[in-house]
Enzyme design. Structure first.
Site, PDB file in Angstrom:
ATOM      1  N   ALA A   1      65.036  42.386 166.382  1.00 23.56           N
ATOM      2  CA  ALA A   1      65.785  41.349 165.672  1.00 23.56           C
ATOM      3  C   ALA A   1      65.526  41.450 164.178  1.00 23.56           C
ATOM      4  CB  ALA A   1      65.392  39.961 166.167  1.00 23.56           C
TER       5      ALA A   1
ATOM      6  N   THR B   1      64.076  39.489 161.497  1.00 27.81           N
ATOM      7  CA  THR B   1      63.157  38.356 161.557  1.00 27.81           C
ATOM      8  C   THR B   1      62.674  37.884 160.184  1.00 27.81           C
ATOM      9  OG1 THR B   1      61.299  39.883 161.890  1.00 27.81           O
ATOM     10  CG2 THR B   1      62.364  38.974 163.861  1.00 27.81           C
TER      11      THR B   1
ATOM     12  N   ASP C   1      62.884  29.668 168.961  1.00 29.28           N
ATOM     13  CA  ASP C   1      62.866  28.221 168.764  1.00 29.28           C
ATOM     14  C   ASP C   1      63.750  27.795 167.600  1.00 29.28           C
ATOM     15  OD1 ASP C   1      60.656  29.706 167.375  1.00 29.28           O
ATOM     16  OD2 ASP C   1      60.434  27.805 166.322  1.00 29.28           O
TER      17      ASP C   1
ATOM     18  N   TYR D   1      68.878  32.398 159.861  1.00 31.72           N
ATOM     19  CA  TYR D   1      68.214  33.107 160.963  1.00 31.72           C
ATOM     20  C   TYR D   1      68.497  32.427 162.292  1.00 31.72           C
ATOM     21  CZ  TYR D   1      64.428  34.570 164.073  1.00 31.72           C
ATOM     22  OH  TYR D   1      63.701  35.011 165.156  1.00 31.72           O
TER      23      TYR D   1
ATOM     24  N   LYS E   1      70.685  33.954 165.494  1.00 25.82           N
ATOM     25  CA  LYS E   1      70.080  34.118 166.819  1.00 25.82           C
ATOM     26  C   LYS E   1      70.873  33.361 167.875  1.00 25.82           C
ATOM     27  CE  LYS E   1      66.792  35.915 167.958  1.00 25.82           C
ATOM     28  NZ  LYS E   1      66.624  37.279 168.532  1.00 25.82           N
TER      29      LYS E   1
END
Length: 299
Positions: free
Chosen positions: A60, A62, A102, A125, A129
């Site tokens: 990913a 990140t 999360d 972000y 996601k």
């Protein structure tokens, strides 16, 4: 069993390789330069030629703060690439397992988040996601999305290694104390993900599919996590470092962080009978790798 994993240098893909080797699974890690998740056209030939029995989408974008100014790149890697992997998984008639975060939640809930809570990301972000989750679900029914949080390990870059590095030159470190979450050990993630991959590859039960939360047991704050890190380091002969708790307002960042990142693992336990170790136990394992095993006592 052949499992294709996105990522070559990340925490989770490295942990998957280590455990996969121990279990006798064939782990095929793909990444740059052969495959660039920002260029999804590079995926198809590599995935097909890998002839996998399952795909694990673990890589990913990140860089949470940098994503605020690189939204298009983050979207390509976090949103579009997982969607393409899901399309290929559908064509190959194999399951895809995807690691999410999360950060898809706003972080303003009083209690722990479960899988039925509505996502409401507050950062680029988090939005990218969530896009990855949505694109996977739009492409195939044969998916398992696993949201995790606060990942650390002996590999790659993470909070534990950052604290230990900063502690080498500082006697006191200021750490945010008003963000709550569940530290999660990458080797524990690998253990659960590989167990699920092996099961869904042979079991078509639809209740095994869907979204699940995957975090270490227990909760803390970043400051509490840092204190535990230095306590554990000190017990292993490391330097004593004082942690000074501070509010998030004293440490402004370009991207907003969820104040509450606590995720419930109840659904994962009920469905698969899989529970991660308490984070303090996993932290001890991580510190053993980083400190004790790398700096053995001379006899």
């Amino acid at each position: 069993m052949r499992i294709l994993v996105t990522g070559k240098n990340g925490q989770v893909d490295t942990a998957l390789q280590v455990l996969g080797d121990q279990l006798g699974l064939e782990i095929i890690r793909i990444g740059r330069p052969e495959v660039d998740l920002a260029q999804i056209a590079t995926l198809e030939d590599t995935v097909r030629n890998g002839r996998p029995d399952a795909i694990i989408s673990s890589a990913a974008y990140t860089a949470v703060d940098k994503a605020e100014t690189e939204a298009e790149l983050a979207q390509s890697i976090n949103g579009d690439a997982p969607g393409e992997l899901a399309r290929l998984a559908k064509e190959l008639n194999i399951p895809i397992l995807h690691l999410s975060t999360d950060y898809v939640f706003a972080g303003d809930k009083d209690g722990v988040y479960n899988e039925n809570d509505a996502p409401a990301p507050v950062s680029v972000y988090g939005r990218t996601k969530l896009s990855g989750e949505e694109q996977i679900a739009a492409q195939t029914d044969n998916y398992v999305i696993l949201r995790t949080a606060w990942v650390y390990s002996p590999y790659g870059n993470n909070f534990v290694k950052t604290m230990l590095r900063l502690g080498e030159t500082r006697d006191q470190i200021n750490v945010v104390a008003d963000q709550h979450g569940c530290p999660t050990y990458a080797p524990e993630i690998a253990r659960v993900v590989l167990a699920i991959a092996q099961q869904v590859a042979i079991d078509e039960d639809p209740t095994l599919r869907g979204i699940f939360h995957l975090t270490g047991q227990g909760e803390t704050t970043w400051a509490g996590f840092a204190k535990a890190i230095f306590e554990g380091s000190g017990n292993r002969g490391g330097k004593k470092v004082q942690v000074q708790p501070i509010p998030s307002s004293d440490y402004p960042t370009p991207a907003k962080r969820p104040t509450n990142s606590r995720l419930s693992g109840e659904k994962l336990d009920k469905t698969y009978g899989l529970v991660l170790d308490p984070w303090r136990i996993s932290l001890d394992s991580c510190l053993d790798h980083l400190i004790t095993l790398q700096n053995p006592t001379e006899g």
